[in-house]
Scaffold this motif. Sequence first.
Motif, PDB file in Angstrom:
ATOM      1  N   ARG A 123       0.822  -1.202   0.000  1.00 28.95           N
ATOM      2  CA  ARG A 123       0.000   0.000   0.000  1.00 28.95           C
ATOM      3  C   ARG A 123       0.864   1.264   0.000  1.00 28.95           C
ATOM      4  N   PHE A 124       0.202   2.411   0.150  1.00 28.02           N
ATOM      5  CA  PHE A 124       0.897   3.693   0.096  1.00 28.02           C
ATOM      6  C   PHE A 124       0.465   4.551   1.282  1.00 28.02           C
ATOM      7  N   ASN A 125       1.103   5.723   1.401  1.00 24.73           N
ATOM      8  CA  ASN A 125       0.763   6.661   2.482  1.00 24.73           C
ATOM      9  C   ASN A 125       0.787   5.986   3.851  1.00 24.73           C
ATOM     10  N   GLN A 126       1.994   5.567   4.238  1.00 29.39           N
ATOM     11  CA  GLN A 126       2.187   4.873   5.511  1.00 29.39           C
ATOM     12  C   GLN A 126       1.310   3.623   5.619  1.00 29.39           C
ATOM     13  N   HIS A 127       1.200   2.913   4.516  1.00 28.29           N
ATOM     14  CA  HIS A 127       0.511   1.624   4.478  1.00 28.29           C
ATOM     15  C   HIS A 127      -0.988   1.773   4.759  1.00 28.29           C
ATOM     16  N   TRP A 153      -4.551   2.016  -0.991  1.00 30.20           N
ATOM     17  CA  TRP A 153      -4.028   1.883  -2.356  1.00 30.20           C
ATOM     18  C   TRP A 153      -5.197   2.125  -3.302  1.00 30.20           C
ATOM     19  N   PRO A 154      -4.964   2.314  -4.615  1.00 31.08           N
ATOM     20  CA  PRO A 154      -6.046   2.762  -5.511  1.00 31.08           C
ATOM     21  C   PRO A 154      -7.325   1.943  -5.450  1.00 31.08           C
ATOM     22  N   ILE A 155      -7.223   0.614  -5.472  1.00 33.91           N
ATOM     23  CA  ILE A 155      -8.437  -0.197  -5.486  1.00 33.91           C
ATOM     24  C   ILE A 155      -9.210  -0.059  -4.180  1.00 33.91           C
TER      25      ILE A 155
END
Length: 386
Positions: free
Chosen positions: A306-310, A313-315
Amino acid sequence: MNIEGAHEELFRKATQRLDELEKLPAHNANKNLFEALESKGFSRRDFMKWSGMMTTALALPATFAPLTARAAEVANRLPVVWLHMAECTGCSESLLRSDAPSIDSLIFDYISLEYHETVMAASGWQAEHNLDSAIEKYAGEYILLVEGGIPKGSSEFYLTIGGHGRTGAEEARIASKHAKAIFAIGTCSSFGGIQAAYPNPTNAVPLSQITNRNVINVPGCPPSEKNIVGNVLHFILFGSLPTLDAYNRPTWAYGLRIHDLCERRGRFDAGQFVEHFGDENAQKGYCLYKVGCKGPYTFNNCSKLRFNQHTSWPIQAGHGCIGCSEPNFWDTMNPFEEPIGNKLFTTSFNGMGADKTADTIGAVVLGAAAVGIAAHAIISSTKEAK
């Protein structure tokens, strides 16, 4: 040799490698990793949890977690040169510009980063001098990371850099020649990216077409910061390249499709799809395939890291995967909000792609079988790596 024996041998080699690196002088001896972590609010326990997570991400047994921690501690023994070509700097931003420093970004701050145009103070002639000095001083020792596509041939002049007006291609060739290991960071450097999209007016190409050295591709627009740091840690641990797929991507990060790990996979198998953005099915978290998700054709570990400190994510946020870690995705995955259709696979698979499944699905086994024949999955698993 059985699996347990192979792991023991790998553990022994990694331990020996780290013992050798610890004997080398630190390139930034004034920095202490644990002091840097504690100053940002991270405890040693946090660091060990991070080491365990990175060990899992690298597809290593849990027993390797202490070695992963040691690899981070000796990261300042290997100098790093990071070049920027034709790109938006989004890959660097993914690693460095979070709302709060992550352990990944702090690790990267701790290493001996000899050249990085975004974060260094020098500019102009001084910056160019710093790059030349780093290449000369650490020839054969440094790790090279390159971000961005690179104009080639008669179009090289479209990208000129520094006071001497060298082309990006020339700079990349010089730096690649003397590097110990080379990583193409992001889809632009790995596959050309948006710069290489049709009609490609600058003849932009990936780094692998500029140098004859072996390049490890770390694609994504942008890639996860853990995929960037993880590849550096892998090289520190073993001093060799990881297992690569047909497109020179590390299989520990790009070995499975987005579809394989997606939290909405059960919805796909059950035939439950979002028909339009914002409809009732979207609110229920149904599968996004019919509104353009390219998960069945895309290899990446976004759902795990994932992103942004986990956090997301997009979906998870409600938009389908756009296939950004795949070659030529700007051309082949468009339009992003519509199913890819069977246009890429009609000849070989007679229309039996994921769209066929989405239209006629009636059972879980049908969904699993039909998506399993997606052409890219077969190509990626059988094509010999260069």
